[in-house]
Design a protein around this motif. Structure first.
Motif, mmCIF file in Angstrom:
data_model
loop_
_atom_site.group_PDB
_atom_site.id
_atom_site.type_symbol
_atom_site.label_atom_id
_atom_site.label_comp_id
_atom_site.label_asym_id
_atom_site.label_seq_id
_atom_site.Cartn_x
_atom_site.Cartn_y
_atom_site.Cartn_z
ATOM 1 N N VAL A 129 -1.909 -2.993 -4.125
ATOM 2 C CA VAL A 129 -2.479 -3.019 -5.477
ATOM 3 C C VAL A 129 -2.952 -1.642 -5.929
ATOM 4 C CG1 VAL A 129 -3.134 -5.441 -5.330
ATOM 5 C CG2 VAL A 129 -4.738 -3.716 -4.533
ATOM 6 N N VAL A 130 -3.339 -0.781 -4.985
ATOM 7 C CA VAL A 130 -3.775 0.567 -5.360
ATOM 8 C C VAL A 130 -2.597 1.405 -5.830
ATOM 9 C CG1 VAL A 130 -4.760 2.722 -4.481
ATOM 10 C CG2 VAL A 130 -5.802 0.532 -3.874
ATOM 11 N N ASN A 131 -1.481 1.302 -5.128
ATOM 12 C CA ASN A 131 -0.287 2.082 -5.457
ATOM 13 C C ASN A 131 0.804 1.193 -6.047
ATOM 14 O OD1 ASN A 131 -1.201 4.707 -4.235
ATOM 15 N ND2 ASN A 131 -1.244 3.441 -2.403
ATOM 16 N N LEU A 132 0.403 0.263 -6.894
ATOM 17 C CA LEU A 132 1.352 -0.702 -7.456
ATOM 18 C C LEU A 132 2.430 -0.019 -8.282
ATOM 19 C CD1 LEU A 132 2.115 -3.663 -7.867
ATOM 20 C CD2 LEU A 132 0.550 -3.720 -9.810
ATOM 21 N N ASP A 133 2.073 0.996 -9.048
ATOM 22 C CA ASP A 133 3.039 1.670 -9.920
ATOM 23 C C ASP A 133 3.819 2.762 -9.206
ATOM 24 O OD1 ASP A 133 2.347 0.148 -12.125
ATOM 25 O OD2 ASP A 133 0.663 1.473 -12.618
ATOM 26 N N HIS A 134 3.431 3.071 -7.964
ATOM 27 C CA HIS A 134 4.086 4.168 -7.252
ATOM 28 C C HIS A 134 5.019 3.681 -6.166
ATOM 29 C CE1 HIS A 134 1.306 6.840 -9.314
ATOM 30 N NE2 HIS A 134 0.300 6.056 -8.906
ATOM 31 N N GLY A 135 5.005 2.374 -5.875
ATOM 32 C CA GLY A 135 5.846 1.847 -4.809
ATOM 33 C C GLY A 135 5.277 2.199 -3.461
ATOM 34 N N PRO A 136 5.967 1.825 -2.394
ATOM 35 C CA PRO A 136 5.461 2.111 -1.054
ATOM 36 C C PRO A 136 5.405 3.595 -0.787
ATOM 37 C CG PRO A 136 7.725 1.302 -0.953
ATOM 38 C CD PRO A 136 7.287 1.142 -2.367
ATOM 39 N N LEU A 137 4.390 4.001 -0.056
ATOM 40 C CA LEU A 137 4.254 5.411 0.291
ATOM 41 C C LEU A 137 5.328 5.801 1.286
ATOM 42 C CD1 LEU A 137 0.374 5.695 0.688
ATOM 43 C CD2 LEU A 137 1.770 6.334 -1.278
ATOM 44 N N GLY A 157 -5.039 -4.118 -14.414
ATOM 45 C CA GLY A 157 -5.115 -5.114 -15.476
ATOM 46 C C GLY A 157 -4.100 -6.219 -15.247
ATOM 47 N N LEU A 158 -3.458 -6.661 -16.339
ATOM 48 C CA LEU A 158 -2.427 -7.689 -16.203
ATOM 49 C C LEU A 158 -1.177 -7.154 -15.520
ATOM 50 C CD1 LEU A 158 -2.711 -9.492 -19.661
ATOM 51 C CD2 LEU A 158 -3.636 -10.213 -17.442
ATOM 52 N N GLY A 159 -1.077 -5.823 -15.403
ATOM 53 C CA GLY A 159 0.035 -5.246 -14.653
ATOM 54 C C GLY A 159 0.005 -5.612 -13.184
ATOM 55 N N PHE A 160 -1.109 -6.210 -12.750
ATOM 56 C CA PHE A 160 -1.206 -6.686 -11.363
ATOM 57 C C PHE A 160 -0.088 -7.668 -11.030
ATOM 58 C CE2 PHE A 160 -2.793 -10.156 -8.643
ATOM 59 C CZ PHE A 160 -3.013 -9.463 -7.467
ATOM 60 N N PHE A 161 0.356 -8.422 -12.045
ATOM 61 C CA PHE A 161 1.383 -9.445 -11.798
ATOM 62 C C PHE A 161 2.768 -8.825 -11.562
ATOM 63 C CE2 PHE A 161 -1.921 -11.806 -14.082
ATOM 64 C CZ PHE A 161 -2.101 -12.873 -13.219
ATOM 65 N N LYS A 162 2.890 -7.513 -11.765
ATOM 66 C CA LYS A 162 4.152 -6.848 -11.410
ATOM 67 C C LYS A 162 4.395 -6.896 -9.905
ATOM 68 C CE LYS A 162 3.261 -2.913 -13.418
ATOM 69 N NZ LYS A 162 3.432 -1.521 -13.900
ATOM 70 N N LEU A 163 3.320 -7.168 -9.167
ATOM 71 C CA LEU A 163 3.456 -7.308 -7.716
ATOM 72 C C LEU A 163 4.395 -8.442 -7.352
ATOM 73 C CD1 LEU A 163 2.295 -6.231 -4.978
ATOM 74 C CD2 LEU A 163 0.540 -7.991 -5.173
ATOM 75 N N PHE A 164 4.516 -9.433 -8.249
ATOM 76 C CA PHE A 164 5.347 -10.609 -7.978
ATOM 77 C C PHE A 164 6.666 -10.572 -8.767
ATOM 78 C CE2 PHE A 164 0.793 -11.900 -8.195
ATOM 79 C CZ PHE A 164 0.561 -11.886 -6.837
ATOM 80 N N TRP A 165 6.993 -9.424 -9.322
ATOM 81 C CA TRP A 165 8.252 -9.285 -10.063
ATOM 82 C C TRP A 165 9.045 -8.127 -9.456
ATOM 83 C CZ3 TRP A 165 10.691 -12.552 -12.981
ATOM 84 C CH2 TRP A 165 11.752 -12.135 -13.794
ATOM 85 N N PRO A 166 9.839 -8.412 -8.427
ATOM 86 C CA PRO A 166 10.555 -7.342 -7.705
ATOM 87 C C PRO A 166 11.636 -6.693 -8.567
ATOM 88 C CG PRO A 166 11.286 -9.498 -6.955
ATOM 89 C CD PRO A 166 10.153 -9.748 -7.908
ATOM 90 N N MET A 167 11.415 -5.447 -8.966
ATOM 91 C CA MET A 167 12.358 -4.750 -9.830
ATOM 92 C C MET A 167 13.657 -4.410 -9.105
ATOM 93 S SD MET A 167 10.758 -4.736 -12.625
ATOM 94 C CE MET A 167 11.845 -3.660 -13.561
ATOM 95 N N GLY A 168 13.613 -4.318 -7.792
ATOM 96 C CA GLY A 168 14.813 -3.954 -7.047
ATOM 97 C C GLY A 168 15.782 -5.103 -6.837
ATOM 98 N N ALA A 169 15.340 -6.339 -7.094
ATOM 99 C CA ALA A 169 16.202 -7.506 -6.892
ATOM 100 C C ALA A 169 17.058 -7.751 -8.133
ATOM 101 C CB ALA A 169 15.349 -8.743 -6.597
ATOM 102 N N PRO A 170 18.231 -8.395 -7.987
ATOM 103 C CA PRO A 170 19.045 -8.763 -9.161
ATOM 104 C C PRO A 170 18.248 -9.626 -10.127
ATOM 105 C CG PRO A 170 20.290 -9.057 -7.132
ATOM 106 C CD PRO A 170 18.883 -8.756 -6.715
ATOM 107 N N LEU A 171 18.564 -9.505 -11.421
ATOM 108 C CA LEU A 171 17.777 -10.172 -12.457
ATOM 109 C C LEU A 171 17.718 -11.680 -12.251
ATOM 110 C CD1 LEU A 171 16.167 -9.838 -15.033
ATOM 111 C CD2 LEU A 171 18.300 -10.071 -16.338
ATOM 112 N N LEU A 172 18.836 -12.301 -11.844
ATOM 113 C CA LEU A 172 18.867 -13.745 -11.666
ATOM 114 C C LEU A 172 18.015 -14.198 -10.486
ATOM 115 C CD1 LEU A 172 22.641 -14.527 -12.395
ATOM 116 C CD2 LEU A 172 20.669 -14.930 -13.891
ATOM 117 N N LEU A 173 17.849 -13.316 -9.507
ATOM 118 C CA LEU A 173 17.098 -13.690 -8.313
ATOM 119 C C LEU A 173 15.619 -13.345 -8.404
ATOM 120 C CD1 LEU A 173 19.563 -12.650 -5.443
ATOM 121 C CD2 LEU A 173 19.110 -14.937 -6.342
ATOM 122 N N ARG A 174 15.244 -12.584 -9.425
ATOM 123 C CA ARG A 174 13.855 -12.152 -9.508
ATOM 124 C C ARG A 174 12.859 -13.310 -9.596
ATOM 125 N NH1 ARG A 174 14.251 -6.899 -13.571
ATOM 126 N NH2 ARG A 174 15.687 -5.708 -12.238
#
Length: 277
Positions: free
Chosen positions: A254-262, A141-158
């Protein structure tokens, strides 16, 4: 020496006339050398797969072993990159690989290579990109856009990293198309140039006199043609395989978007054998 670019020109074989469409306008219909090359590649692939599967045996022969090898190669590729859902996307990845491989190899025997046309490679790339978008939105769904929001990066650099990720995502079909197009075009141009050297220097040597010195250079050019031909067969396979690998990587995103890289699980240390007393 003949123009090395002439081999990539699309030429009409059968002219079917013009058709006027409501939105598109006038369209020139024709059967071209590009259509023929793609049709021949398709028929050869269908014939090969039919021959492999029509009389399957427990102990495979050479043809069946070759077909099972190609099947297993892409099956393992999809499973190792995409994971548990890899089998769902295996038909698409296998079709991409076998079509590109067939057209690449057939281009070494014909005077026209379909994958040397940017329109062909761009079509493959856009179909792959379109499937990634469809799967991404259908699964997340709209969670697809999480692909462009790197959670591992600092908040200011995201936002900055996310913008870079978004631009790189949009460039994926461009890089897919240009990589295949550029490699097939460049390799065939090099082959044509060295083959032209062989003919031109050979004719110069036949003139006698100081032109006889052209024979050793012609022999060297002939050796380069043989080496480049062998290299082109390898490139034909590698470019089809790289296209399939990248398609699997993009689908995995996109298939494993919520699981991170295998990642492979921890490797357990081998246990000593049990001794029965």
């Amino acid at each position: 020496m003949a123009d090395p670019i002439h081999q990539f020109q699309i030429q009409k074989v059968v002219d079917l006339g013009d058709v006027t469409l409501p939105v598109v306008g006038t369209v020139d219909l024709a059967i071209t050398n590009s259509h023929i090359a793609m049709t021949v590649a398709f028929l050869l692939i269908v014939g090969f797969l039919t021959a492999v599967t029509s009389n399957a045996k427990i102990v495979p022969g050479r043809l069946q072993a070759a077909g099972e090898g190609v099947f297993g190669l892409i099956d393992n590729l999809a499973d190792s990159i995409i994971g548990h859902d890899g089998r769902k996307y295996f038909p698409f990845v296998f079709t991409l690989f076998i079509l590109i491989l067939g057209m690449n190899i057939l281009g070494l025997f014909l005077t026209f290579t379909a994958t040397s046309q940017l329109a062909i490679t761009a079509t493959f790339a856009l179909i792959t990109f379109g499937l990634v978008l469809v799967v991404g939105f259908a699964k997340n769904g709209l969670g697809f856009f999480k692909l462009f929001w790197p959670m591992g990066a600092p908040l200011l650099l995201r936002p900055v990293v996310g913008l870079i990720e978004f631009v790189s995502f949009l460039l994926r079909p461009v890089t897919l198309a240009l990589r295949l197009f550029g490699n097939m075009l460049g390799g065939h141009v090099a082959l044509k140039i060295f083959a032209g050297f062989v003919v031109s220097l050979g004719l110069l040597g036949l003139g006698g006199g100081i032109g006889l010195l052209a024979f050793p250079v012609a022999a060297l050019s002939l050796g380069m043609v043989v080496a480049l031909t062998a290299l082109e067969f390898l490139v034909a396979f590698l470019q089809a395989f790289v296209f399939a690998v990248l398609a699997c990587i993009y689908l995995n995103d996109v298939v494993n978007l919520d699981h991170g890289p295998l990642r492979a699980g921890p490797v357990s240390s081998p246990q000593p054998p049990t001794t029965l007393i």
